[in-house]
Design a protein around this motif. Structure first.
Motif, mmCIF file in Angstrom:
data_model
loop_
_atom_site.group_PDB
_atom_site.id
_atom_site.type_symbol
_atom_site.label_atom_id
_atom_site.label_comp_id
_atom_site.label_asym_id
_atom_site.label_seq_id
_atom_site.Cartn_x
_atom_site.Cartn_y
_atom_site.Cartn_z
ATOM 1 N N ASN A 1 0.841 -1.192 0.000
ATOM 2 C CA ASN A 1 0.000 0.000 0.000
ATOM 3 C C ASN A 1 0.882 1.250 0.000
ATOM 4 N N GLN B 1 -1.502 2.096 -8.243
ATOM 5 C CA GLN B 1 -1.624 3.316 -7.436
ATOM 6 C C GLN B 1 -2.216 4.492 -8.206
ATOM 7 N N ARG C 1 -4.964 6.698 -2.124
ATOM 8 C CA ARG C 1 -4.153 5.586 -2.600
ATOM 9 C C ARG C 1 -4.293 5.349 -4.102
#
Length: 339
Positions: free
Chosen positions: A3, A188, A224
């Protein structure tokens, strides 16, 4: 892929004196793998291998995928031709009149080659380290042009604008769903290619492009996942409409004045471009590539939100020495900065 807080990554990009380099470049990776363009655009595993091979060879600050503007059109039923060593192209759009627009179903993300592109992104996202993966998709207006025919769409803006808006609604619905699926792969962000919007005026962009892209941005862009809007048709005449989408970044083609584009974009957005992918990356000598890269870096020195890139997808058969010259110029420029 781990992440990554893309909002934080964007802020660090702007805050750091170091100039990031993110050319849109996959074809050299295909060649490193000994594959063909046709294999890469039809098989997700081959596509992923190409991206990862390129990442292992060159120090880009993010990975990108092939800019293939036929994937979504094929999902809607357009007929596509697949050359062995060039990107695919639409040879027959699926609709020809307003009645066909109304009858056109919105496909699911299991249609045509969409699963192969999702697999490519998913595979790369799992394999790369701490750098972003920027997926790719087409913009609503450009997709409408591939579904209706570009000349026909331009005429319909005057003769049947309501029908155009109905087609744009369907395009937007699908692209939004596709972007959500790309986000779910672990990517992303996405570089949304909207080159056809560069063929119309800023006022027409504000009507037929900006609100539809903004809807996608508001739906899928978050901490994100960022959207970078690419418009290689913008010569400066529709930058206002691009900025009106609220995208996290704007990517310009080599027809644009990069300094003027930076002046027209907000300082909190990434602004990317715009070395000529054919004239410089493919056609110039390594010395010319180096000089053009350094010149552009010097011209944009006072803009902390600038990311150097190619003006569009780098084509097949770019000499490795030219790619190396590009990265050497970026490295040498960064060495002159005070950190």
């Amino acid at each position: 892929m781990k992440n990554i807080d893309t909002t934080g990554w964007k802020a660090l990009t702007i805050a750091s004196p170091r100039r990031r380099a993110i050319p849109i470049m996959t074809h050299p990776g295909i060649e490193l793998c000994g594959a063909t363009v046709r294999q890469a655009v039809t098989d997700g595993k081959t596509h992923a291998r190409a991206i990862l091979a390129l990442d292992a060879r060159y120090p880009a600050d993010a990975c990108t995928v092939i800019m293939d503007l036929t994937v979504e059109a094929e999902a809607f039923g357009a007929r596509i031709v697949f050359p062995e060593h060039e990107v695919p192209s639409v040879i027959e759009p699926p609709v020809h009149d307003p009645a066909g627009i109304d009858a056109l179903p919105v496909p699911g993300i299991d249609a045509a080659r969409i699963p192969q592109y999702l697999e490519a992104n998913r595979t790369v996202a799992r394999a790369i380290g701490d750098k972003p993966l920027l997926a790719g998709c087409i913009g609503p207006f450009s997709l409408a042009g591939r579904l209706f025919g570009m000349s026909e769409l331009m005429m319909a803006l005057f003769t049947a604008p309501d029908a155009v808006c109905r087609l744009l609604e369907k395009c937007t619905q699908f692209i939004e769903t596709y972007c959500r699926a790309l986000r779910d792969t672990g990517a992303q962000g996405v570089i949304m290619a909207e080159p056809a919007a560069g063929l119309i005026s800023n006022d027409d962009c504000l009507r037929y492009a900006t609100p539809y892209i903004r809807r996608i941005v508001e739906s899928v862009q978050d901490d994100r996942f960022l959207i970078i809007l690419h418009n290689c048709g913008d010569t400066g005449h529709c930058t206002e409409a691009m900025v009106g989408t609220g995208a996290a970044g704007y990517h310009f083609g080599n027809q644009a004045d990069m300094v003027a584009a930076l002046d027209a974009c907000p300082g909190e957005a990434l602004v990317m471009g715009n070395l000529d992918p054919v004239g410089i990356f493919k056609g110039a000598s390594p010395e010319e590539v180096y000089r053009a890269t350094r010149d552009l870096l010097e011209a944009t020195r006072r803009y902390p939100n600038y990311v150097i890139s190619s003006g569009c997808d780098v084509p097949p058969a770019v000499p490795a020495a030219n790619i190396e010259a590009f990265y050497r110029a970026v490295t040498d420029y960064n060495a002159t900065l005070t950190f």
